[in-house]
Design a protein around this motif. Structure first.
Motif, PDB file in Angstrom:
ATOM      1  N   ASN A  50       0.594  -1.543   0.166  1.00  0.00           N
ATOM      2  CA  ASN A  50      -0.042  -0.354  -0.172  1.00  0.00           C
ATOM      3  C   ASN A  50       1.032   1.137   0.114  1.00  0.00           C
ATOM      4  OD1 ASN A  50      -2.320   1.526   0.391  1.00  0.00           O
ATOM      5  ND2 ASN A  50      -2.278   2.405   2.521  1.00  0.00           N
ATOM      6  N   PHE A  51       1.062   2.267  -1.079  1.00  0.00           N
ATOM      7  CA  PHE A  51       1.633   3.260  -1.277  1.00  0.00           C
ATOM      8  C   PHE A  51       0.801   4.448  -0.889  1.00  0.00           C
ATOM      9  CE2 PHE A  51       4.482   0.101  -3.909  1.00  0.00           C
ATOM     10  CZ  PHE A  51       5.419   0.885  -3.565  1.00  0.00           C
ATOM     11  N   ILE A  52       1.577   5.242   0.256  1.00  0.00           N
ATOM     12  CA  ILE A  52       0.688   6.749   0.346  1.00  0.00           C
ATOM     13  C   ILE A  52       1.736   7.733  -0.005  1.00  0.00           C
ATOM     14  CG2 ILE A  52      -0.011   7.514   2.762  1.00  0.00           C
ATOM     15  CD1 ILE A  52      -0.260   5.070   3.882  1.00  0.00           C
ATOM     16  N   ILE A  53       2.536   7.671   0.388  1.00  0.00           N
ATOM     17  CA  ILE A  53       3.803   8.522  -0.155  1.00  0.00           C
ATOM     18  C   ILE A  53       3.390   8.979  -1.725  1.00  0.00           C
ATOM     19  CG2 ILE A  53       5.686   9.480   0.014  1.00  0.00           C
ATOM     20  CD1 ILE A  53       6.341   8.217   2.439  1.00  0.00           C
ATOM     21  N   ALA A  54       4.464   8.094  -1.990  1.00  0.00           N
ATOM     22  CA  ALA A  54       4.206   7.654  -3.768  1.00  0.00           C
ATOM     23  C   ALA A  54       2.370   7.260  -4.592  1.00  0.00           C
ATOM     24  CB  ALA A  54       5.145   6.507  -4.798  1.00  0.00           C
ATOM     25  N   LYS A  55       2.317   7.876  -5.916  1.00  0.00           N
ATOM     26  CA  LYS A  55       1.324   7.176  -5.877  1.00  0.00           C
ATOM     27  C   LYS A  55       1.169   6.198  -7.581  1.00  0.00           C
ATOM     28  CE  LYS A  55      -3.140   8.240  -7.868  1.00  0.00           C
ATOM     29  NZ  LYS A  55      -3.854   9.379  -8.945  1.00  0.00           N
ATOM     30  N   VAL A  56       1.674   5.409  -7.528  1.00  0.00           N
ATOM     31  CA  VAL A  56       2.198   4.248  -7.773  1.00  0.00           C
ATOM     32  C   VAL A  56       1.101   3.665  -9.342  1.00  0.00           C
ATOM     33  CG1 VAL A  56       3.518   1.916  -8.323  1.00  0.00           C
ATOM     34  CG2 VAL A  56       3.633   3.557  -6.825  1.00  0.00           C
ATOM     35  N   VAL A  57       1.012   3.478 -10.327  1.00  0.00           N
ATOM     36  CA  VAL A  57       0.002   3.090 -11.478  1.00  0.00           C
ATOM     37  C   VAL A  57       0.792   1.679 -12.208  1.00  0.00           C
ATOM     38  CG1 VAL A  57      -1.517   3.775 -13.209  1.00  0.00           C
ATOM     39  CG2 VAL A  57      -0.971   5.543 -11.333  1.00  0.00           C
ATOM     40  N   ASN A  58       2.337   2.548 -12.231  1.00  0.00           N
ATOM     41  CA  ASN A  58       2.963   1.176 -13.127  1.00  0.00           C
ATOM     42  C   ASN A  58       4.179   0.282 -11.749  1.00  0.00           C
ATOM     43  OD1 ASN A  58       4.971  -0.919 -14.543  1.00  0.00           O
ATOM     44  ND2 ASN A  58       5.073   1.318 -15.299  1.00  0.00           N
ATOM     45  N   LYS A  59       3.729  -0.854 -11.345  1.00  0.00           N
ATOM     46  CA  LYS A  59       4.648  -1.095 -10.128  1.00  0.00           C
ATOM     47  C   LYS A  59       5.777  -2.549 -10.462  1.00  0.00           C
ATOM     48  CE  LYS A  59       0.885  -1.547  -6.686  1.00  0.00           C
ATOM     49  NZ  LYS A  59      -0.146  -2.285  -6.679  1.00  0.00           N
ATOM     50  N   GLU A  60       5.897  -1.778 -11.948  1.00  0.00           N
ATOM     51  CA  GLU A  60       7.293  -2.452 -12.605  1.00  0.00           C
ATOM     52  C   GLU A  60       8.709  -2.432 -11.975  1.00  0.00           C
ATOM     53  OE1 GLU A  60       9.335  -2.559 -16.641  1.00  0.00           O
ATOM     54  OE2 GLU A  60       8.592  -1.341 -16.751  1.00  0.00           O
ATOM     55  N   TYR A  61       9.892  -3.158 -11.329  1.00  0.00           N
ATOM     56  CA  TYR A  61      10.537  -2.813 -10.637  1.00  0.00           C
ATOM     57  C   TYR A  61      12.136  -3.369 -11.420  1.00  0.00           C
ATOM     58  CZ  TYR A  61       6.772  -2.975  -6.568  1.00  0.00           C
ATOM     59  OH  TYR A  61       5.720  -2.924  -6.294  1.00  0.00           O
ATOM     60  N   ARG A  62      12.597  -2.815 -10.992  1.00  0.00           N
ATOM     61  CA  ARG A  62      13.796  -2.981 -12.014  1.00  0.00           C
ATOM     62  C   ARG A  62      14.844  -4.332 -10.555  1.00  0.00           C
ATOM     63  NH1 ARG A  62      15.857  -0.039 -16.248  1.00  0.00           N
ATOM     64  NH2 ARG A  62      14.327   0.867 -16.294  1.00  0.00           N
ATOM     65  N   GLY A  63      15.638  -4.547 -12.049  1.00  0.00           N
ATOM     66  CA  GLY A  63      16.378  -5.508 -11.071  1.00  0.00           C
ATOM     67  C   GLY A  63      17.674  -4.959 -11.200  1.00  0.00           C
ATOM     68  N   TYR A  64      19.401  -5.279 -10.424  1.00  0.00           N
ATOM     69  CA  TYR A  64      19.959  -3.925  -9.948  1.00  0.00           C
ATOM     70  C   TYR A  64      20.957  -5.548 -10.389  1.00  0.00           C
ATOM     71  CZ  TYR A  64      19.345  -6.845  -5.445  1.00  0.00           C
ATOM     72  OH  TYR A  64      18.979  -7.718  -4.720  1.00  0.00           O
ATOM     73  N   GLU A  65      22.454  -4.966 -10.550  1.00  0.00           N
ATOM     74  CA  GLU A  65      23.355  -5.658 -10.565  1.00  0.00           C
ATOM     75  C   GLU A  65      23.812  -6.081  -8.801  1.00  0.00           C
ATOM     76  OE1 GLU A  65      26.619  -4.162 -13.064  1.00  0.00           O
ATOM     77  OE2 GLU A  65      25.302  -4.303 -14.755  1.00  0.00           O
ATOM     78  N   LYS A  66      24.734  -6.686  -8.786  1.00  0.00           N
ATOM     79  CA  LYS A  66      25.391  -7.495  -7.889  1.00  0.00           C
ATOM     80  C   LYS A  66      26.991  -7.796  -7.777  1.00  0.00           C
ATOM     81  CE  LYS A  66      21.185 -10.898  -6.073  1.00  0.00           C
ATOM     82  NZ  LYS A  66      21.227 -11.570  -5.354  1.00  0.00           N
ATOM     83  N   HIS A  67      27.024  -6.193  -7.195  1.00  0.00           N
ATOM     84  CA  HIS A  67      28.849  -6.453  -6.504  1.00  0.00           C
ATOM     85  C   HIS A  67      29.246  -6.087  -4.710  1.00  0.00           C
ATOM     86  CE1 HIS A  67      28.922  -4.255 -10.531  1.00  0.00           C
ATOM     87  NE2 HIS A  67      27.626  -3.775  -9.848  1.00  0.00           N
ATOM     88  N   SER A  68      30.465  -7.166  -4.851  1.00  0.00           N
ATOM     89  CA  SER A  68      31.409  -6.947  -3.357  1.00  0.00           C
ATOM     90  C   SER A  68      31.145  -5.696  -2.598  1.00  0.00           C
ATOM     91  CB  SER A  68      31.648  -8.380  -3.333  1.00  0.00           C
ATOM     92  OG  SER A  68      33.342  -7.533  -3.974  1.00  0.00           O
ATOM     93  N   VAL A  69      30.224  -4.608  -2.819  1.00  0.00           N
ATOM     94  CA  VAL A  69      30.210  -3.538  -1.753  1.00  0.00           C
ATOM     95  C   VAL A  69      30.098  -3.363  -0.471  1.00  0.00           C
ATOM     96  CG1 VAL A  69      30.411  -2.220  -4.293  1.00  0.00           C
ATOM     97  CG2 VAL A  69      28.751  -2.295  -3.485  1.00  0.00           C
ATOM     98  N   GLN A  70      30.292  -2.937   0.770  1.00  0.00           N
ATOM     99  CA  GLN A  70      29.888  -2.583   1.909  1.00  0.00           C
ATOM    100  C   GLN A  70      29.695  -0.989   1.656  1.00  0.00           C
ATOM    101  OE1 GLN A  70      33.266  -5.143   3.031  1.00  0.00           O
ATOM    102  NE2 GLN A  70      32.212  -5.634   4.101  1.00  0.00           N
ATOM    103  N   ALA A  71      28.781  -1.349   2.854  1.00  0.00           N
ATOM    104  CA  ALA A  71      28.029   0.109   3.439  1.00  0.00           C
ATOM    105  C   ALA A  71      27.943   0.314   4.848  1.00  0.00           C
ATOM    106  CB  ALA A  71      26.381   1.010   3.017  1.00  0.00           C
ATOM    107  N   PHE A  72      28.543   1.177   5.245  1.00  0.00           N
ATOM    108  CA  PHE A  72      28.532   0.890   6.976  1.00  0.00           C
ATOM    109  C   PHE A  72      28.060   2.371   7.589  1.00  0.00           C
ATOM    110  CE2 PHE A  72      31.540  -1.339   5.371  1.00  0.00           C
ATOM    111  CZ  PHE A  72      32.056  -2.229   6.690  1.00  0.00           C
TER     112      PHE A  72
END
Length: 355
Positions: free
Chosen positions: A162-184
């Motif tokens: 349930n989207f309250i902030i965005a108004k989503v008509v097209n729920k297409e989700y884009r994939g992403y590349e996987k890399h060995s990075v880290q976030a802290f």
């Protein structure tokens, strides 16, 4: 140096502001801009944004004034320096430019900006949130800046029902590349300073000093920014820094990326980090407003571009909240520089706080 109109000197003076001018400047903003403008009402926020304390100069206000001969302010040009003005490779972002309509001489706004550039003498000028009816034509035609509409990239949470902030008509989700990075997550500036090299100015970015970063994101009087060090190697250093903040509306949250330090290309490799963060914190979406960046870089991270053909609504205004798509314009003297939402005064409070 910009060619100036010396006739202005017969009627007006141009000078840098100081702390003794603050009350008069705030009066000017209320009278000439908007009566409830937060920078005309909240002195703490005004001094934080335009003061120069963090560069060791408690007297100067980062604003050029245009005054009548009796000292009355008739024009202001506020700016945000990304390093001490005495250093080389100075980049500044314009934050407010306003001249009284009663000024008799023509092109007074242009003249104020010319005087500002001649006094500050920065290497690069840029800002997000420029007025498309006034500042954009001046920037493009007079100063030959690169101008345009900032790109708004976003990634939707695939688990959000349930989207309250965005108004989503097209729920297409884009994939992403996987890399060995880290976030802290970085909570103290001293930790960032010890692991990130602020002396490097990466290609495609204007130089931002450590003093600026500490002041802008760790010492903000209102917002709590979330700062992440990005590691792309086994070395105990951060190669990149991602900065953003959470925004909440009716118990729903989003995460907005407002700045990025380091190699711009690394953004393509952080898709897995952002998606993990989005799912863990239950964000509706993550967005990033830039001017401008390669579509390929952002698509590899799983972002989609919100453009005029997008049937989804990804809001820009939150104070107050407006559930509409909004175009935000940028201008920059170097077309190769990538600017983010926090460049300028776009990412600042609009509500009056403790006034």
């Amino acid at each position: 140096m910009e060619k100036i109109n010396q006739r202005y000197d017969e009627f007006y003076d141009f000078r840098m502001a100081n702390v003794n001018d603050v009350d008069a400047i705030m009066d000017f903003i209320r009278g000439e801009w908007r009566a409830d403008h937060i920078l005309g009402r909240n002195k703490e926020l005004f001094l934080w944004q335009y003061g120069n304390d963090f560069y060791g100069d408690p007297e100067t206000i980062n604003m050029l004034l245009m005054t009548e001969k009796d000292g009355t302010i008739v024009g202001v040009n506020g700016f945000i320096p990304y390093s001490c003005r005495k250093e080389s490779n100075l980049c500044v972002s314009s934050a407010i430019t306003k001249v009284k309509a009663s000024v008799a001489l023509p092109m007074s706004g242009v003249e104020l900006i010319k005087r500002f550039k001649n006094i500050v003498r920065a290497d690069n000028y840029y800002s997000s949130g420029a007025n498309p009816k006034t500042m954009i034509p001046i920037g493009e035609k007079v100063f030959h800046y690169s101008v345009g509409v900032m790109q708004q990239f976003y990634m939707l949470n695939p688990d959000m029902k349930n989207f309250i902030i965005a108004k989503v008509v097209n729920k297409e989700y884009r994939g992403y590349e996987k890399h060995s990075v880290q976030a802290f997550r970085i909570n103290r500036f001293t930790e960032l300073e010890s692991k990130y090299d602020f002396s490097i100015c990466y290609s495609g970015q204007g130089y931002k000093s450590k003093e600026y970063i500490q002041h802008r994101y760790f010492d903000h009087p209102v917002y709590e920014y979330m700062v992440y060090g990005i590691k792309v190697s086994d070395k105990n250093i951060f190669n990149n820094v991602l900065i953003g903040r959470e925004i909440e509306v009716n118990t729903h949250k989003i995460f907005r990326i407002v700045d990025f330090l380091g190699s711009i290309g690394t953004l393509s490799a952080i898709g897995s980090i952002l998606h993990e963060m989005m799912e863990k914190e239950n964000y509706e979406y993550i967005d990033c407003m830039v001017g401008t960046i390669s579509h390929e870089i952002m698509e590899k991270a799983g972002f989609s571009l919100r453009d005029e053909n997008d049937c989804n609504i990804i809001p820009h205004y939150f104070e107050p909240f407006v559930r509409e798509n909004i175009d935000v314009w940028y201008q920059k003297s170097d077309s190769n520089v990538v600017i983010f939402k926090a460049d300028g005064d776009q990412d600042r409070p609009n509500y009056i706080i403790n006034c």
